[in-house]
Design an enzyme around this catalytic site. Structure first.
Site, PDB file in Angstrom:
ATOM      1  N   LYS A   1      31.017  35.893  43.134  1.00 15.90           N
ATOM      2  CA  LYS A   1      32.137  35.765  42.856  1.00 15.90           C
ATOM      3  C   LYS A   1      31.390  33.811  42.375  1.00 15.90           C
ATOM      4  CE  LYS A   1      36.743  35.775  42.229  1.00 15.90           C
ATOM      5  NZ  LYS A   1      37.677  36.844  42.215  1.00 15.90           N
TER       6      LYS A   1
HETATM    7  N1  GLU Z   1      38.100  37.843  38.739  1.00 15.35           N
HETATM    8  C1  GLU Z   1      39.022  39.423  38.706  1.00 15.35           C
HETATM    9  C2  GLU Z   1      39.047  39.963  39.970  1.00 15.35           C
HETATM   10  O1  GLU Z   1      38.870  39.518  40.967  1.00 15.35           O
HETATM   11  C3  GLU Z   1      37.914  40.157  37.790  1.00 15.35           C
HETATM   12  C4  GLU Z   1      36.510  39.809  37.748  1.00 15.35           C
HETATM   13  C5  GLU Z   1      36.248  40.723  36.907  1.00 15.35           C
HETATM   14  O2  GLU Z   1      36.319  41.195  36.080  1.00 15.35           O
HETATM   15  O3  GLU Z   1      34.708  40.347  36.586  1.00 15.35           O
HETATM   16  O4  GLU Z   1      39.078  40.783  40.078  1.00 15.35           O
END
Ligand code: GLU
Length: 422
Positions: free
Chosen positions: A112
């Site tokens: 993240k």
């Molecule tokens: N931000 C989204 C999540 O929390 C998608 C992450 C992604 O597609 O890599 O799952």
């Protein structure tokens, strides 16, 4: 992580995430050393990001990129722009990505990123400069086989295009697979934008079928009317549900007869918020969460349902479209009350599942139809839900604990097979 270490964390989301993993690990009898390893992020990068503001002054922002675990594949996870983001929060969110990718069995680890900023106070040009400079700083650790960012809170396909371009410029050729959630014109996947909301509704359909809830008679409240919440609300309306309340960061609206979502979306496009929509009465976030309804979809930020308000919740099914909206202690109260909680690492996994499809399509230079994407997404969500639901029934645990048990087992297996190097 030991009780002692855990109590030192000041971020409630991180505490909750660690506690949820501990609960599942205890149930499985996971080796304490392995548990410790799985609770720690592999790599945390903090960067400072200088940018020139439109008025000529120099400003420095802080950013993070955390890779939690890469035993099952490249790190994967979104980037958020938010004024309250902290390193601990990003660590927790990266861990949620590890468990999410494992529950739906896609070959990724978790990551993240965040920039600590309020994007509403920045011009488009400033946002572009901020994104590009942040990308330069994290280019050390991202890449299509290493770590693949995607959209999250307050980021979108345009931001992904800037990241992809900045990364590619350094190599001298285009590397579309370095991000997912790109614009379709740059190799994005059909259906990616709606995937989180769509996947969430697939899990709600499964939960409704198993609990005897007729969706055509069901009432729904949705907290958060952004990418995940507005799409989930719309698909639920399409299935015949009555969406009685929605909210965004500026307030909520209620109409017991059912909101006309097309009109609500038009109102939001015009005014920037759902608050003030004429054919409804105003509602606070607290009131929305405690409404008597069949399905509650928290689709905003973390820590919305905590020990303080868990006792007031009256929904029958909660589907966590957001990451971490229910704290670990609230989870226990909801379970005791018999409320079926579809946990974030399952309910909102549709986004990263279609990110995976986008990445695969990009690497193969072969693109799928919208139907192909949606069918594959449905299959993945339905089979993951079934596995979690069945395990929860067998073990007499919540869907969350069951989801963590499945995820932990998969990641633990990968770590054990690879072994500890030196
Ligand atoms: N931000 C989204 C999540 O929390 C998608 C992450 C992604 O597609 O890599 O799952």
């Amino acid at each position: 992580m030991s009780e002692e270490n855990r109590s030192q964390k000041s971020n409630p989301l991180l505490n909750s995430t660690l506690m949820q993993v501990e609960r599942a690990a205890a149930r499985m009898g996971l080796d304490p050393g392995m548990l410790k390893l799985l609770q720690e992020p592999k790599r945390c990068l903090t960067v400072s990001i200088p940018i020139r503001r439109d008025n000529g002054t120099l400003d420095i922002f802080q950013g993070f990129r955390v890779q939690h675990n890469v035993a099952r594949g490249p790190a994967k996870g979104g980037i958020r722009f938010h004024q309250d983001a902290t390193l601990e929060e990003v660590i927790a969110l990266s861990a949620l990505m590890t468990w999410k990718c494992a529950v739906v069995n896609i070959p990724y680890g978790g990551a993240k990123g965040a920039i600590v900023c309020n994007p509403k106070e920045l011009s488009l040009a400033e946002l572009e400069r901020l994104t590009r400079r942040y990308t330069m700083e994290i280019s050390l650790i991202i890449g299509p086989e290493k770590d693949i960012p995607a959209p999250d809170v307050n980021t979108n396909p345009q931001v992904m295009a800037w990241i992809m371009d900045t990364y590619s410029m350094q190599l001298g050729y285009s590397v579309p697979a370095v991000v997912t959630g790109k614009p379709i014109e740059l190799g994005g996947s059909l259906g990616r934008n709606e995937a989180t909301g769509r996947g969430c509704v697939y899990t709600i359909e499964e939960a409704a079928a198993r609990t005897g809830l007729d969706l055509k008679q069901a009432t729904v409240a949705v907290q958060g009317f952004g990418n995940a919440g507005s799409v989930a609300a719309t698909y639920l309306e399409d299935l015949g549900c009555r969406v009685i309340a929605v909210s965004d960061s500026r307030g909520g609206i209620l109409n017991e007869n059912g909101l006309n979502l097309t009109a609500v979306k038009e109102f939001k496009t015009r005014t920037g918020t759902v608050a003030g929509y004429p054919e409804a009465t105003p509602l606070t976030q607290e009131e929305l969460l405690s409404l008597a309804c069949d399905i509650l979809v928290p689709a905003a930020l973390e820590n919305q349902i905590t020990a303080a308000n868990a006792g007031d919740i009256r929904a029958k099914i909660i589907a966590e479209a957001a990451n971490g909206p229910i704290s670990a202690d609230a989870d226990e109260t909801l379970y005791e009350k018999g409320i079926l909680v579809i946990p974030d690492i399952l309910a909102n996994a549709g986004g990263v599942v279609v990110s995976y499809f986008e990445w695969v399509q990009g690497i193969q230079h072969f693109f799928w139809s919208q139907d192909e994407v949606n069918n594959q997404l449905r299959q993945r969500m339905v089979s993951s839900f079934r596995d979690v639901y069945e395990l929860a029934g067998r073990e007499h645990v919540s869907l969350r604990t069951a989801a963590y048990m499945i995820a932990l087992e998969r990641v633990e297996k990968a770590v054990s097979l690879r072994g500890i190097f030196v």
